[in-house]
Motif scaffolding. Structure first.
Motif, short mmCIF file in Angstrom:
data_model
loop_
_atom_site.label_atom_id
_atom_site.label_comp_id
_atom_site.label_asym_id
_atom_site.label_seq_id
_atom_site.Cartn_x
_atom_site.Cartn_y
_atom_site.Cartn_z
N ALA A 32 0.84 -1.20 0.00
CA ALA A 32 0.00 0.00 0.00
C ALA A 32 0.87 1.24 0.00
CB ALA A 32 -0.91 0.00 1.22
N PHE A 33 0.26 2.33 -0.43
CA PHE A 33 0.89 3.64 -0.42
C PHE A 33 -0.10 4.59 0.22
CE2 PHE A 33 1.75 7.85 -2.01
CZ PHE A 33 3.14 7.92 -2.05
N ILE A 34 0.33 5.27 1.26
CA ILE A 34 -0.54 6.22 1.95
C ILE A 34 0.18 7.57 1.98
CG2 ILE A 34 -1.68 6.79 4.13
CD1 ILE A 34 -1.83 3.81 4.71
N SER A 35 -0.53 8.62 1.59
CA SER A 35 0.08 9.94 1.63
C SER A 35 -0.32 10.68 2.90
CB SER A 35 -0.31 10.75 0.39
OG SER A 35 -1.70 10.90 0.31
N LYS A 36 0.56 11.54 3.34
CA LYS A 36 0.31 12.36 4.52
C LYS A 36 -0.55 13.54 4.15
CE LYS A 36 4.69 11.20 6.70
NZ LYS A 36 5.97 11.73 7.17
N PRO A 37 -1.34 14.08 5.03
CA PRO A 37 -1.54 13.63 6.39
C PRO A 37 -2.25 12.28 6.41
CG PRO A 37 -3.08 15.38 5.91
CD PRO A 37 -2.18 15.24 4.71
N ILE A 38 -1.86 11.44 7.33
CA ILE A 38 -2.38 10.08 7.40
C ILE A 38 -3.78 10.08 7.98
CG2 ILE A 38 -2.05 7.82 8.47
CD1 ILE A 38 0.97 8.47 8.46
N ASN A 39 -4.66 9.37 7.29
CA ASN A 39 -6.00 9.13 7.78
C ASN A 39 -5.92 7.86 8.63
OD1 ASN A 39 -8.58 7.96 8.05
ND2 ASN A 39 -9.32 8.98 6.21
N PRO A 40 -6.12 7.95 9.94
CA PRO A 40 -5.97 6.77 10.81
C PRO A 40 -6.87 5.61 10.40
CG PRO A 40 -6.17 8.76 12.13
CD PRO A 40 -6.45 9.15 10.70
N THR A 41 -8.05 5.90 9.93
CA THR A 41 -8.97 4.84 9.51
C THR A 41 -8.41 4.10 8.30
OG1 THR A 41 -10.85 6.11 10.35
CG2 THR A 41 -11.34 4.34 8.77
N GLU A 42 -7.89 4.86 7.33
CA GLU A 42 -7.30 4.26 6.13
C GLU A 42 -6.10 3.40 6.51
OE1 GLU A 42 -5.20 5.52 1.89
OE2 GLU A 42 -5.66 7.08 3.37
N LEU A 43 -5.23 3.89 7.39
CA LEU A 43 -4.06 3.15 7.80
C LEU A 43 -4.46 1.85 8.49
CD1 LEU A 43 -1.01 2.86 8.12
CD2 LEU A 43 -1.18 4.26 10.19
N LEU A 44 -5.43 1.91 9.35
CA LEU A 44 -5.90 0.72 10.06
C LEU A 44 -6.48 -0.30 9.09
CD1 LEU A 44 -6.15 -0.60 12.81
CD2 LEU A 44 -8.34 0.55 13.09
N GLU A 45 -7.22 0.17 8.10
CA GLU A 45 -7.78 -0.73 7.08
C GLU A 45 -6.68 -1.44 6.30
OE1 GLU A 45 -10.37 1.69 4.72
OE2 GLU A 45 -11.97 1.64 6.19
N VAL A 46 -5.64 -0.70 5.96
CA VAL A 46 -4.51 -1.28 5.23
C VAL A 46 -3.82 -2.33 6.09
CG1 VAL A 46 -2.23 -0.82 4.28
CG2 VAL A 46 -4.13 0.67 3.70
N ILE A 47 -3.59 -2.01 7.35
CA ILE A 47 -2.92 -2.95 8.25
C ILE A 47 -3.75 -4.21 8.42
CG2 ILE A 47 -2.20 -3.30 10.65
CD1 ILE A 47 -1.41 -0.28 10.63
N LYS A 48 -5.06 -4.05 8.57
CA LYS A 48 -5.94 -5.21 8.76
C LYS A 48 -6.17 -5.97 7.45
CE LYS A 48 -8.59 -3.64 12.73
NZ LYS A 48 -9.95 -3.31 13.20
N GLY A 49 -5.85 -5.35 6.31
CA GLY A 49 -6.03 -6.01 5.04
C GLY A 49 -7.41 -5.88 4.47
N THR A 50 -8.16 -4.87 4.92
CA THR A 50 -9.52 -4.69 4.42
C THR A 50 -9.61 -3.62 3.35
OG1 THR A 50 -10.04 -3.13 6.20
CG2 THR A 50 -10.56 -5.44 6.59
N SER A 51 -8.49 -3.03 3.02
CA SER A 51 -8.50 -1.95 2.05
C SER A 51 -8.24 -2.47 0.65
CB SER A 51 -7.45 -0.92 2.43
OG SER A 51 -7.28 0.05 1.46
#
Length: 51
Positions: A32-51
């Motif tokens: 995944a690639f996430i741009s700042k500012p980080i959206n905590p919900t998006e980051l959590l989804e990526v970590i959990k694999g739901t994104s």
């Protein structure tokens, strides 16, 4: 990193949200690639694999 531990998630976080850079990162193995500012919900989804 992926060769030694294939289940490791690689998340690129950058202040530059350029779509070409994001696509290239995924092409070379990032999950995944996430741009700042980080959206905590998006980051959590990526970590959990739901994104």
């Amino acid at each position: 990193m992926k060769e030694k531990t294939p289940n490791t998630k690689v998340i690129i976080i950058s202040r530059y949200g350029d779509e070409d850079v994001a696509n290239k990162a995924v092409q070379v193995g990032a999950d995944a690639f996430i741009s700042k500012p980080i959206n905590p919900t998006e980051l959590l989804e990526v970590i959990k694999g739901t994104s």
